[in-house]
Design an enzyme around this catalytic site. Sequence first.
Site, short mmCIF file in Angstrom:
data_model
loop_
_atom_site.label_atom_id
_atom_site.label_comp_id
_atom_site.label_asym_id
_atom_site.label_seq_id
_atom_site.Cartn_x
_atom_site.Cartn_y
_atom_site.Cartn_z
N ASP A 187 0.74 -1.17 0.16
CA ASP A 187 -0.03 -0.05 0.04
C ASP A 187 0.77 1.26 -0.16
O ASP A 187 2.05 1.25 0.32
CB ASP A 187 -0.83 -0.05 1.15
N1 URA Z 1 -1.30 -5.88 3.73
C1 URA Z 1 -1.82 -4.51 3.70
O1 URA Z 1 -2.92 -4.43 4.39
N2 URA Z 1 -1.31 -3.80 3.33
C2 URA Z 1 0.07 -3.89 2.61
O2 URA Z 1 0.59 -2.95 1.98
C3 URA Z 1 0.63 -5.22 2.44
C4 URA Z 1 -0.26 -6.15 3.18
#
Ligand code: URA
Length: 233
Positions: A102
Site C-alpha cells: 500500500d
Molecule cells: N497488507 C496490507 O494491509 N497492506 C500492505 O501493504 C501489505 C499487506
Amino acid sequence: MLRLDRVLANARVGSRSEVKKLVKEKRVKVNGILAKSSDMRVDENNDKILVDDILIKYEKYVYFMLNKPQGYISATEGKNCPTVLDLIHEDYRGMFPCGRLDKDTEGLLLITNDGPLAHELLSPKKHVEKEYYVEHTLPLADQDVQRIQTGIVYNGVTYKPAVYKKISDTSCHLVIQEGKYHEIKFIMNAVGDKVVYLKRIRMKNLVLDESLKPGEYRPLTADELEDLKLIAR
Ligand code: URA
C-alpha cells in the site's frame, strides 16, 4: 542489439554516466577494439565486451531489493502520485515491482524485469511467505490472536491463517501466505483493531536489508537470488 551502456549497466559495471566515463578513459573494448561511444549498439549475446580487460557477461534480468518508503505507489505508472519506479535509476527501464505494498506501507519490495520469476513468486499456489512488522492501536485478546491464527472472514473475504508473533501489546510480526488487498489491515480490522504502521520485512527467504534507508535499493546478492529462484520453482 542493445546499447553498450545498457549492457554494462545491467552487468552492474556502473550507471550510464559512469559507463560513459569508462569509455572516454578508453577502458572498454568490444571485440578487441576500443569502444568509441557508450551508446554504440552491441550484440549482447555474442560480442566480447571487456572493461579493464575483464570479460563482461550480459545479464538479461536485474533484481533490486528496495526499502519502499511511504507515499509511493507500487505500480509502473501513477497519475498524480510517485511510483516506486521513480526511486530507481533511469538506466533501469522496463522494471516493475513484484507485488504490491500500500501507499502508506514501507519495506521490502523486489524490483525486477524477470517476469517469469515474479509470476512464480506471486502465484497463490506457491504459498510464498510474507512477513510484516505491524503496529496497532489496541492490545489483542487471546481469542483475537486465535482467530488470526485460524483464519478470518471479513467483509465476505476469507483470509487464510496468519502466524502471529507478539512483540509488545501493540506491535507484532504477522506472516501471511496470500497477497490479498489490504490483507494485514483487514485482518486487524476483523478483530476490532487498527494498523497504524506497516512494514514488510521478509518475502520467503529474502530479508529486508536494514542498512537500506527508506527509498534506497541494492542489487540482490548471488545467494539471495539463487535461494529465491529455488523456492519459486
Ligand atoms: N497488507 C496490507 O494491509 N497492506 C500492505 O501493504 C501489505 C499487506
